[in-house]
Design an enzyme around this catalytic site. Structure first.
Site, PDB file in Angstrom:
ATOM      1  N   SER A 155       0.877  -1.275  -0.089  1.00  0.00           N
ATOM      2  CA  SER A 155      -0.112  -0.150  -0.022  1.00  0.00           C
ATOM      3  C   SER A 155       0.892   1.332  -0.018  1.00  0.00           C
ATOM      4  O   SER A 155       1.690   1.297  -0.739  1.00  0.00           O
ATOM      5  CB  SER A 155      -1.016  -0.206   1.152  1.00  0.00           C
ATOM      6  OG  SER A 155      -2.020   0.757   1.107  1.00  0.00           O
ATOM      7  N   ASP A 180     -10.170  -4.483  -5.703  1.00  0.00           N
ATOM      8  CA  ASP A 180      -9.519  -3.908  -4.708  1.00  0.00           C
ATOM      9  C   ASP A 180     -10.154  -2.647  -4.502  1.00  0.00           C
ATOM     10  O   ASP A 180      -9.906  -1.704  -5.286  1.00  0.00           O
ATOM     11  CB  ASP A 180      -7.964  -3.616  -4.818  1.00  0.00           C
ATOM     12  CG  ASP A 180      -7.159  -3.020  -3.588  1.00  0.00           C
ATOM     13  OD1 ASP A 180      -8.066  -2.348  -2.721  1.00  0.00           O
ATOM     14  OD2 ASP A 180      -6.206  -3.134  -3.502  1.00  0.00           O
ATOM     15  N   HIS A 182      -7.605  -5.309  -0.432  1.00  0.00           N
ATOM     16  CA  HIS A 182      -6.588  -4.335  -0.453  1.00  0.00           C
ATOM     17  C   HIS A 182      -5.291  -4.942   0.580  1.00  0.00           C
ATOM     18  O   HIS A 182      -4.032  -4.566   0.217  1.00  0.00           O
ATOM     19  CB  HIS A 182      -6.843  -3.161   0.247  1.00  0.00           C
ATOM     20  CG  HIS A 182      -5.812  -2.132  -0.025  1.00  0.00           C
ATOM     21  ND1 HIS A 182      -5.117  -1.684  -1.104  1.00  0.00           N
ATOM     22  CD2 HIS A 182      -5.140  -1.408   0.838  1.00  0.00           C
ATOM     23  CE1 HIS A 182      -4.242  -0.797  -0.970  1.00  0.00           C
ATOM     24  NE2 HIS A 182      -4.173  -0.799   0.235  1.00  0.00           N
TER      25      HIS A 182
END
Length: 271
Positions: free
Chosen positions: A95, A217, A246
């Site tokens: 991320s 996602d 995610h």
């Protein structure tokens, strides 16, 4: 243990000539890599750490000015590598930490032999000829919900980010680590992440990049992985997994761990 190591709860595990750095994303901590680490420690030296602001770090160390841009986290990564006297590593970033690795590799390409990004995005807001997945109104509503009822927001965001249902272990795990963050820190960090735009930096990346992404996602649309691939300055490769969410390394480890291991072990073929 040095000051930087202590502040970030740095752990160095495993044996091997090569070093892997595992960097977690927003709302989690180094425990998000718990399914991957056992597969690495026999062959690599593995460095784990917590981003400043994670619930496992001392909130008194969180400097709102330092972390008003992602560069604050970049300086932390470089400081950890320097304190541990690591001169070269494979960097696996999830991320926001995927993009922290991208920026760090532009500043100090000598420190990174390859980047492996999981669910990374250079920009979350939609723009002309760019689909990031969010409109400004979406983000304003998200931030307002955080301000008004942080605990309820944690549960809702965990469900959105992970996918599945509230009873899933991964959703409960993310809810827990989100709730461990101090609410004002969480809001500040998420605003910096969601309003960031690193598209201009991508052509300056020369370190090979392995881009790993879930098919579905709700935080990072699958088209973003192709955008990264097309715009990174160095060699890159994309693998879109059949996973949902995610945080696939937490919610679908049986699928994700073999993919991560393959990208860690094998380099992009250069013609």
């Amino acid at each position: 243990m040095g000051i930087v190591e202590e502040a970030h709860n740095v752990k160095v595990l495993g044996i091997g000539d090569r070093t892997i750095v595992l960097a977690h994303g927003f709302g989690t901590d180094q425990s998000v890599w718990k399914h991957l680490v056992p597969h690495l420690v026999g062959d690599y030296k593995v460095v784990l750490f917590d981003n400043m602001g994670a619930g496992t770090t001392n909130p008194d160390y969180f400097d709102f000015e330092r972390y008003s841009t992602l560069e604050g986290y970049v300086y932390d990564v470089i400081a950890i590598l320097e304190e541990l006297q690591i001169t070269s590593c494979i960097y696996v970033g999830h991320s926001v930490s995927a993009m922290v690795g991208v920026i760090a590799s532009v500043a100090r390409p000598d420190l990174f032999t390859k980047l492996v990004t999981v669910s990374g995005s250079p920009r979350y807001l939609n723009d002309v000829d760019y689909y990031g997945g969010f409109e400004q109104e979406d983000l304003d509503q998200l931030f307002e919900t955080m301000r008004s009822n942080y605990k309820a927001w944690c549960s809702g965001f965990a469900l959105l980010a992970v996918g599945g249902d509230m009873d899933s272990v991964a959703v409960q795990e993310l809810s827990r680590t989100l709730f461990n963050m101090r609410p004002d820190i969480a809001l500040s960090v998420l605003q910096i992440i969601f309003l960031s735009d690193l598209r201009h930096l991508l052509p300056h990346v020369t370190v090979p990049c392995h881009i790993i992404q879930s098919m579905k996602d709700l935080v990072v649309p699958v088209v973003v992985s192709e955008y990264l691939h097309q715009n990174l300055g160095g060699g890159s490769i994309v693998e879109v997994m059949s996973t949902d969410g995610h945080l696939p390394q937490l919610s679908s480890p049986d699928v994700v761990i073999p993919v991560l291991l393959r990208h860690i072990r094998y380099d992009i073929a250069v013609d």
